[in-house]
Design an enzyme around this catalytic site. Structure first.
Site, PDB file in Angstrom:
ATOM      1  N   TYR A   1       3.391  -2.845  19.020  1.00 56.65           N
ATOM      2  CA  TYR A   1       3.957  -3.568  17.883  1.00 56.65           C
ATOM      3  C   TYR A   1       4.285  -5.015  18.272  1.00 56.65           C
ATOM      4  CZ  TYR A   1       7.247  -4.601  14.102  1.00 56.65           C
ATOM      5  OH  TYR A   1       7.904  -5.169  13.044  1.00 56.65           O
TER       6      TYR A   1
ATOM      7  N   ASN B   1       0.831  -1.222   0.000  1.00 63.02           N
ATOM      8  CA  ASN B   1       0.000   0.000   0.000  1.00 63.02           C
ATOM      9  C   ASN B   1       0.863   1.269   0.000  1.00 63.02           C
ATOM     10  OD1 ASN B   1       0.952   0.203   2.582  1.00 63.02           O
ATOM     11  ND2 ASN B   1      -1.047   0.260   3.587  1.00 63.02           N
TER      12      ASN B   1
END
Ligand code: UDP
Length: 338
Positions: free
Chosen positions: A162, A43
Protein backbone atom coordinates in the site's frame (compact mmCIF):
# COMPACT_ATOMS: atom_id res chain seq x y z
CA UNK A 1 -17.59 28.11 10.65
CA UNK A 2 -15.03 30.93 10.45
CA UNK A 3 -13.42 31.35 7.05
CA UNK A 4 -16.14 29.35 5.31
CA UNK A 5 -16.85 32.03 2.73
CA UNK A 6 -13.22 32.76 1.98
CA UNK A 7 -12.67 29.06 1.19
CA UNK A 8 -15.51 28.94 -1.27
CA UNK A 9 -15.14 29.87 -4.92
CA UNK A 10 -18.82 29.72 -6.02
CA UNK A 11 -20.97 26.93 -7.33
CA UNK A 12 -17.90 24.82 -7.86
CA UNK A 13 -18.08 21.58 -9.81
CA UNK A 14 -16.51 18.99 -7.53
CA UNK A 15 -15.55 15.50 -8.73
CA UNK A 16 -14.80 12.98 -5.99
CA UNK A 17 -13.33 9.61 -6.94
CA UNK A 18 -14.06 7.15 -4.16
CA UNK A 19 -16.80 9.53 -3.04
CA UNK A 20 -18.95 6.77 -1.53
CA UNK A 21 -16.10 5.86 0.80
CA UNK A 22 -15.36 7.10 4.26
CA UNK A 23 -13.52 10.38 3.62
CA UNK A 24 -15.02 10.88 0.15
CA UNK A 25 -18.59 10.89 1.48
CA UNK A 26 -17.68 13.60 4.00
CA UNK A 27 -16.15 15.68 1.22
CA UNK A 28 -19.41 15.27 -0.72
CA UNK A 29 -21.43 16.35 2.31
CA UNK A 30 -19.24 19.41 2.87
CA UNK A 31 -19.40 20.62 -0.72
CA UNK A 32 -23.14 20.06 -1.03
CA UNK A 33 -23.59 22.09 2.17
CA UNK A 34 -21.48 24.86 0.61
CA UNK A 35 -23.80 24.92 -2.41
CA UNK A 36 -21.44 23.23 -4.86
CA UNK A 37 -22.29 20.58 -7.44
CA UNK A 38 -20.88 17.19 -6.58
CA UNK A 39 -20.16 14.25 -8.87
CA UNK A 40 -19.15 11.02 -7.15
CA UNK A 41 -17.62 8.01 -8.90
CA UNK A 42 -17.13 4.86 -6.85
CA UNK A 43 -17.01 1.13 -7.60
CA UNK A 44 -18.51 0.39 -4.16
CA UNK A 45 -15.67 -2.02 -3.33
CA UNK A 46 -15.07 -0.50 0.08
CA UNK A 47 -17.46 2.44 -0.23
CA UNK A 48 -21.22 1.94 0.15
CA UNK A 49 -24.51 3.33 -1.11
CA UNK A 50 -25.48 3.96 2.52
CA UNK A 51 -22.74 6.61 2.73
CA UNK A 52 -24.22 8.65 -0.14
CA UNK A 53 -27.88 7.84 0.49
CA UNK A 54 -28.54 11.15 2.26
CA UNK A 55 -27.53 13.10 -0.91
CA UNK A 56 -29.32 11.08 -3.56
CA UNK A 57 -32.42 13.25 -3.84
CA UNK A 58 -30.30 16.40 -4.11
CA UNK A 59 -30.27 17.83 -7.68
CA UNK A 60 -26.71 19.09 -7.09
CA UNK A 61 -25.53 15.49 -6.57
CA UNK A 62 -24.64 12.90 -9.23
CA UNK A 63 -23.33 9.39 -8.78
CA UNK A 64 -21.66 6.98 -11.20
CA UNK A 65 -21.06 3.40 -10.06
CA UNK A 66 -17.86 2.64 -11.93
CA UNK A 67 -14.27 1.58 -11.50
CA UNK A 68 -11.71 4.35 -11.97
CA UNK A 69 -9.66 1.90 -14.08
CA UNK A 70 -12.38 1.55 -16.73
CA UNK A 71 -14.94 4.36 -16.28
CA UNK A 72 -15.79 5.74 -19.72
CA UNK A 73 -17.22 8.93 -18.21
CA UNK A 74 -13.86 9.97 -16.78
CA UNK A 75 -12.74 12.44 -19.48
CA UNK A 76 -16.07 14.25 -19.47
CA UNK A 77 -16.25 14.44 -15.69
CA UNK A 78 -12.68 15.73 -15.46
CA UNK A 79 -13.38 18.40 -18.08
CA UNK A 80 -16.48 19.45 -16.06
CA UNK A 81 -14.66 19.71 -12.72
CA UNK A 82 -13.21 22.82 -11.03
CA UNK A 83 -12.01 20.68 -8.14
CA UNK A 84 -11.07 17.00 -8.05
CA UNK A 85 -10.49 14.90 -4.93
CA UNK A 86 -8.86 11.60 -5.85
CA UNK A 87 -9.79 9.33 -2.95
CA UNK A 88 -10.42 6.08 -4.90
CA UNK A 89 -8.02 3.47 -3.57
CA UNK A 90 -7.92 0.05 -2.02
CA UNK A 91 -7.32 0.80 1.65
CA UNK A 92 -6.78 -0.89 4.99
CA UNK A 93 -3.91 -3.12 6.03
CA UNK A 94 -5.99 -6.30 6.12
CA UNK A 95 -7.39 -5.71 2.64
CA UNK A 96 -3.90 -5.05 1.34
CA UNK A 97 -2.58 -8.32 2.72
CA UNK A 98 -5.56 -10.17 1.22
CA UNK A 99 -5.45 -8.70 -2.28
CA UNK A 100 -2.14 -7.02 -3.16
CA UNK A 101 -2.79 -7.31 -6.92
CA UNK A 102 -5.94 -5.18 -6.70
CA UNK A 103 -4.06 -2.69 -4.56
CA UNK A 104 -1.28 -2.21 -7.08
CA UNK A 105 -3.66 -1.87 -10.05
CA UNK A 106 -6.26 0.44 -8.57
CA UNK A 107 -3.90 2.64 -6.67
CA UNK A 108 -1.33 3.26 -9.40
CA UNK A 109 -3.05 2.71 -12.75
CA UNK A 110 -6.18 4.50 -11.52
CA UNK A 111 -4.20 7.55 -10.48
CA UNK A 112 -2.25 7.70 -13.71
CA UNK A 113 -5.43 7.40 -15.74
CA UNK A 114 -6.93 10.32 -13.83
CA UNK A 115 -3.82 12.50 -14.20
CA UNK A 116 -3.68 11.81 -17.94
CA UNK A 117 -7.33 12.80 -18.25
CA UNK A 118 -6.68 16.04 -16.36
CA UNK A 119 -3.71 16.86 -18.59
CA UNK A 120 -5.73 16.21 -21.76
CA UNK A 121 -8.81 17.99 -20.38
CA UNK A 122 -7.42 21.36 -21.42
CA UNK A 123 -8.69 22.86 -18.16
CA UNK A 124 -6.73 23.24 -14.97
CA UNK A 125 -8.82 22.12 -11.99
CA UNK A 126 -7.61 22.14 -8.39
CA UNK A 127 -6.63 18.57 -7.54
CA UNK A 128 -6.12 16.74 -4.27
CA UNK A 129 -4.36 13.37 -4.50
CA UNK A 130 -4.80 11.28 -1.36
CA UNK A 131 -1.63 9.70 -0.03
CA UNK A 132 -0.98 8.32 3.43
CA UNK A 133 1.27 8.42 6.47
CA UNK A 134 2.12 4.80 5.54
CA UNK A 135 4.63 6.20 3.01
CA UNK A 136 6.96 7.10 5.88
CA UNK A 137 7.34 3.35 6.18
CA UNK A 138 9.03 1.28 8.85
CA UNK A 139 10.54 4.30 10.47
CA UNK A 140 11.43 4.53 14.16
CA UNK A 141 10.79 8.30 14.35
CA UNK A 142 8.16 9.44 16.81
CA UNK A 143 6.78 12.11 14.47
CA UNK A 144 6.95 12.72 10.75
CA UNK A 145 7.60 15.84 8.69
CA UNK A 146 7.28 16.01 4.91
CA UNK A 147 11.07 16.36 4.55
CA UNK A 148 11.84 13.18 6.54
CA UNK A 149 13.40 10.17 4.89
CA UNK A 150 11.30 7.18 4.00
CA UNK A 151 12.33 3.77 5.36
CA UNK A 152 11.01 0.69 3.58
CA UNK A 153 12.24 -2.90 3.93
CA UNK A 154 13.72 -4.11 0.64
CA UNK A 155 12.69 -7.76 1.02
CA UNK A 156 9.45 -7.51 -0.94
CA UNK A 157 7.13 -7.67 2.03
CA UNK A 158 3.55 -7.27 0.88
CA UNK A 159 2.61 -5.45 4.05
CA UNK A 160 4.24 -2.40 2.42
CA UNK A 161 2.44 -2.75 -0.93
CA UNK A 162 0.00 0.00 0.00
CA UNK A 163 2.78 2.42 0.95
CA UNK A 164 4.65 1.73 -2.28
CA UNK A 165 1.57 2.36 -4.45
CA UNK A 166 0.86 5.61 -2.66
CA UNK A 167 4.47 6.70 -3.04
CA UNK A 168 4.19 5.95 -6.74
CA UNK A 169 1.02 8.08 -6.82
CA UNK A 170 2.89 10.93 -5.17
CA UNK A 171 5.64 10.82 -7.78
CA UNK A 172 3.10 10.53 -10.59
CA UNK A 173 1.36 13.62 -9.23
CA UNK A 174 4.60 15.60 -8.89
CA UNK A 175 5.64 14.59 -12.41
CA UNK A 176 2.38 15.77 -13.94
CA UNK A 177 2.34 18.92 -11.79
CA UNK A 178 5.85 19.89 -12.80
CA UNK A 179 5.77 18.90 -16.45
CA UNK A 180 2.28 20.23 -17.26
CA UNK A 181 1.77 22.90 -14.58
CA UNK A 182 -1.19 21.11 -12.98
CA UNK A 183 -2.58 22.46 -9.68
CA UNK A 184 -2.10 19.36 -7.57
CA UNK A 185 -1.66 18.96 -3.82
CA UNK A 186 -0.60 15.59 -2.43
CA UNK A 187 -1.95 14.99 1.07
CA UNK A 188 -0.51 12.43 3.48
CA UNK A 189 -3.45 11.48 5.65
CA UNK A 190 -2.76 10.33 9.21
CA UNK A 191 -5.28 7.99 10.94
CA UNK A 192 -8.59 9.60 10.06
CA UNK A 193 -11.63 8.59 12.14
CA UNK A 194 -15.34 9.43 12.21
CA UNK A 195 -18.81 8.39 11.06
CA UNK A 196 -18.99 6.04 8.03
CA UNK A 197 -15.64 4.37 8.80
CA UNK A 198 -15.99 0.61 9.06
CA UNK A 199 -13.92 -1.72 11.23
CA UNK A 200 -13.77 -4.80 9.06
CA UNK A 201 -10.71 -3.61 7.15
CA UNK A 202 -8.76 -3.56 10.41
CA UNK A 203 -9.12 0.09 11.51
CA UNK A 204 -8.80 0.36 15.25
CA UNK A 205 -11.32 3.00 16.34
CA UNK A 206 -14.46 1.59 14.67
CA UNK A 207 -13.42 -1.88 15.85
CA UNK A 208 -13.01 -0.76 19.48
CA UNK A 209 -16.25 1.26 19.46
CA UNK A 210 -18.22 -1.69 18.13
CA UNK A 211 -16.65 -4.08 20.62
CA UNK A 212 -17.23 -1.73 23.57
CA UNK A 213 -20.89 -1.09 22.73
CA UNK A 214 -21.45 -4.86 22.44
CA UNK A 215 -19.58 -5.39 25.76
CA UNK A 216 -17.19 -7.70 23.92
CA UNK A 217 -13.40 -7.79 24.50
CA UNK A 218 -11.41 -5.00 22.85
CA UNK A 219 -8.75 -6.57 20.63
CA UNK A 220 -5.49 -4.76 21.43
CA UNK A 221 -2.66 -5.87 19.13
CA UNK A 222 0.78 -6.38 20.64
CA UNK A 223 1.11 -4.77 24.06
CA UNK A 224 -0.80 -1.69 23.00
CA UNK A 225 2.22 0.57 23.55
CA UNK A 226 2.21 1.72 19.93
CA UNK A 227 0.82 5.24 19.53
CA UNK A 228 -1.34 6.96 16.94
CA UNK A 229 -2.76 10.47 16.41
CA UNK A 230 -6.38 10.40 15.31
CA UNK A 231 -8.00 13.15 13.27
CA UNK A 232 -11.75 13.56 12.94
CA UNK A 233 -12.80 13.36 9.31
CA UNK A 234 -14.84 16.55 9.71
CA UNK A 235 -11.55 18.34 10.40
CA UNK A 236 -9.76 16.48 7.60
CA UNK A 237 -12.17 17.70 4.91
CA UNK A 238 -11.72 21.33 6.00
CA UNK A 239 -7.96 20.94 5.63
CA UNK A 240 -8.29 19.35 2.17
CA UNK A 241 -10.67 22.06 0.98
CA UNK A 242 -8.32 24.82 2.12
CA UNK A 243 -5.24 23.15 0.62
CA UNK A 244 -6.89 22.69 -2.77
CA UNK A 245 -7.76 26.39 -2.83
CA UNK A 246 -4.24 27.55 -1.83
CA UNK A 247 -1.99 28.23 -4.85
CA UNK A 248 1.08 28.06 -2.55
CA UNK A 249 0.17 24.43 -1.81
CA UNK A 250 0.04 23.34 -5.46
CA UNK A 251 2.93 21.03 -6.31
CA UNK A 252 3.51 20.32 -2.59
CA UNK A 253 3.10 17.31 -0.32
CA UNK A 254 1.41 18.13 2.98
CA UNK A 255 0.69 16.09 6.14
CA UNK A 256 -2.96 16.23 7.22
CA UNK A 257 -4.06 15.05 10.65
CA UNK A 258 -4.20 15.86 14.32
CA UNK A 259 -1.00 15.90 16.38
CA UNK A 260 -2.53 14.75 19.71
CA UNK A 261 -1.06 11.32 20.40
CA UNK A 262 -2.41 8.33 22.36
CA UNK A 263 -1.24 4.75 22.91
CA UNK A 264 -3.55 2.01 21.66
CA UNK A 265 -3.83 0.65 25.20
CA UNK A 266 -4.95 4.09 26.49
CA UNK A 267 -7.32 4.38 23.53
CA UNK A 268 -8.90 1.06 24.47
CA UNK A 269 -9.33 2.23 28.09
CA UNK A 270 -10.81 5.54 26.91
CA UNK A 271 -13.33 3.85 24.61
CA UNK A 272 -14.44 1.49 27.40
CA UNK A 273 -14.80 4.44 29.78
CA UNK A 274 -16.71 6.72 27.36
CA UNK A 275 -19.04 3.85 26.37
CA UNK A 276 -19.58 2.89 30.05
CA UNK A 277 -18.80 -0.61 28.83
CA UNK A 278 -17.93 -3.73 30.78
CA UNK A 279 -15.59 -4.96 28.02
CA UNK A 280 -12.22 -6.34 29.08
CA UNK A 281 -9.08 -5.77 26.97
CA UNK A 282 -7.84 -8.77 25.04
CA UNK A 283 -4.18 -8.64 23.99
CA UNK A 284 -3.52 -10.38 20.68
CA UNK A 285 -0.06 -10.97 19.22
CA UNK A 286 0.71 -9.33 15.88
CA UNK A 287 1.28 -12.78 14.44
CA UNK A 288 -2.25 -13.86 15.37
CA UNK A 289 -3.72 -10.55 14.25
CA UNK A 290 -2.06 -10.17 10.84
CA UNK A 291 0.01 -13.30 10.12
CA UNK A 292 3.78 -13.81 9.92
CA UNK A 293 4.82 -10.86 7.81
CA UNK A 294 3.44 -8.01 9.79
CA UNK A 295 5.57 -5.07 10.94
CA UNK A 296 3.67 -2.41 12.85
CA UNK A 297 4.66 1.23 12.99
CA UNK A 298 5.46 2.14 16.60
CA UNK A 299 4.56 5.81 16.48
CA UNK A 300 2.73 7.85 13.89
CA UNK A 301 2.30 11.52 14.71
CA UNK A 302 2.20 14.17 12.01
CA UNK A 303 4.27 17.34 12.14
CA UNK A 304 1.69 19.88 10.99
CA UNK A 305 3.83 23.02 10.58
CA UNK A 306 3.46 23.00 6.81
CA UNK A 307 -0.32 22.52 6.91
CA UNK A 308 -0.66 25.29 9.50
CA UNK A 309 1.56 27.68 7.55
CA UNK A 310 -0.33 27.07 4.29
CA UNK A 311 -3.89 27.12 5.64
CA UNK A 312 -4.01 28.24 9.30
CA UNK A 313 -5.73 24.90 9.96
CA UNK A 314 -6.35 23.77 13.54
CA UNK A 315 -8.32 20.60 14.29
CA UNK A 316 -11.53 21.35 16.20
CA UNK A 317 -12.56 17.83 17.23
CA UNK A 318 -11.05 16.35 20.39
CA UNK A 319 -10.64 12.58 20.44
CA UNK A 320 -13.09 12.14 23.33
CA UNK A 321 -15.75 14.13 21.44
CA UNK A 322 -15.33 12.00 18.33
CA UNK A 323 -15.51 8.84 20.41
CA UNK A 324 -18.70 10.05 22.15
CA UNK A 325 -20.26 10.75 18.76
CA UNK A 326 -19.24 7.34 17.37
CA UNK A 327 -20.44 5.52 20.49
CA UNK A 328 -23.78 7.30 20.30
CA UNK A 329 -24.19 6.29 16.63
CA UNK A 330 -23.20 2.68 17.38
CA UNK A 331 -25.74 2.53 20.25
CA UNK A 332 -28.45 3.91 17.95
CA UNK A 333 -27.57 1.25 15.36
CA UNK A 334 -27.71 -1.50 18.01
CA UNK A 335 -31.16 -0.22 19.11
CA UNK A 336 -32.41 -0.31 15.49
CA UNK A 337 -31.25 -3.90 15.05
CA UNK A 338 -32.78 -5.06 18.37
N1 UDP B 1 -5.02 -2.23 16.28
C1 UDP B 1 -5.42 -2.89 17.44
N2 UDP B 1 -6.60 -3.58 17.42
C2 UDP B 1 -7.43 -3.63 16.33
C3 UDP B 1 -7.02 -2.94 15.15
C4 UDP B 1 -5.82 -2.26 15.17
O1 UDP B 1 -4.72 -2.87 18.45
O2 UDP B 1 -8.50 -4.26 16.40
C5 UDP B 1 -3.77 -1.46 16.30
C6 UDP B 1 -2.85 -1.68 15.11
O3 UDP B 1 -1.96 -2.75 15.32
C7 UDP B 1 -2.12 -0.35 15.03
C8 UDP B 1 -3.14 0.67 15.55
O4 UDP B 1 -4.13 -0.09 16.25
O5 UDP B 1 -1.00 -0.33 15.88
C9 UDP B 1 -3.84 1.44 14.44
O6 UDP B 1 -4.33 0.53 13.48
P1 UDP B 1 -5.13 0.98 12.19
O7 UDP B 1 -5.22 -0.21 11.28
O8 UDP B 1 -6.40 1.66 12.62
O9 UDP B 1 -4.21 2.12 11.57
P2 UDP B 1 -2.66 2.10 11.07
O10 UDP B 1 -2.00 0.86 11.58
O11 UDP B 1 -2.76 2.16 9.59
O12 UDP B 1 -2.06 3.33 11.68
Amino acid sequence: MAGENSEKVHDMHVLITGGAGFIGSHLAERHLALGDQVYVVDNLSTGSLANIDPFRGNPAFRFAEADILHWNGLDKAVAWADRIYHMAAVVGVKKVLEDPVAVMATNMTGTERLLRAIHHGGWNPQVIIASTSEVYGFNANSSFAETDHIVLPSAGRLRWAYAVTKLADEFLAFSYARKYGLNIVVVRLFNTIGPNQVGHYGMVVPSFVKQAVANEPLTVYGEGRQTRSFCDVRDTVVALDRLAASPEAWGEVVNVGNDQEISIRDLADLVVQRARSTSPLQFISYKDAYGEEFEDVTHRRPVLNKLRALTGFEPEWRLSDTLDDLIERECAKARRVA
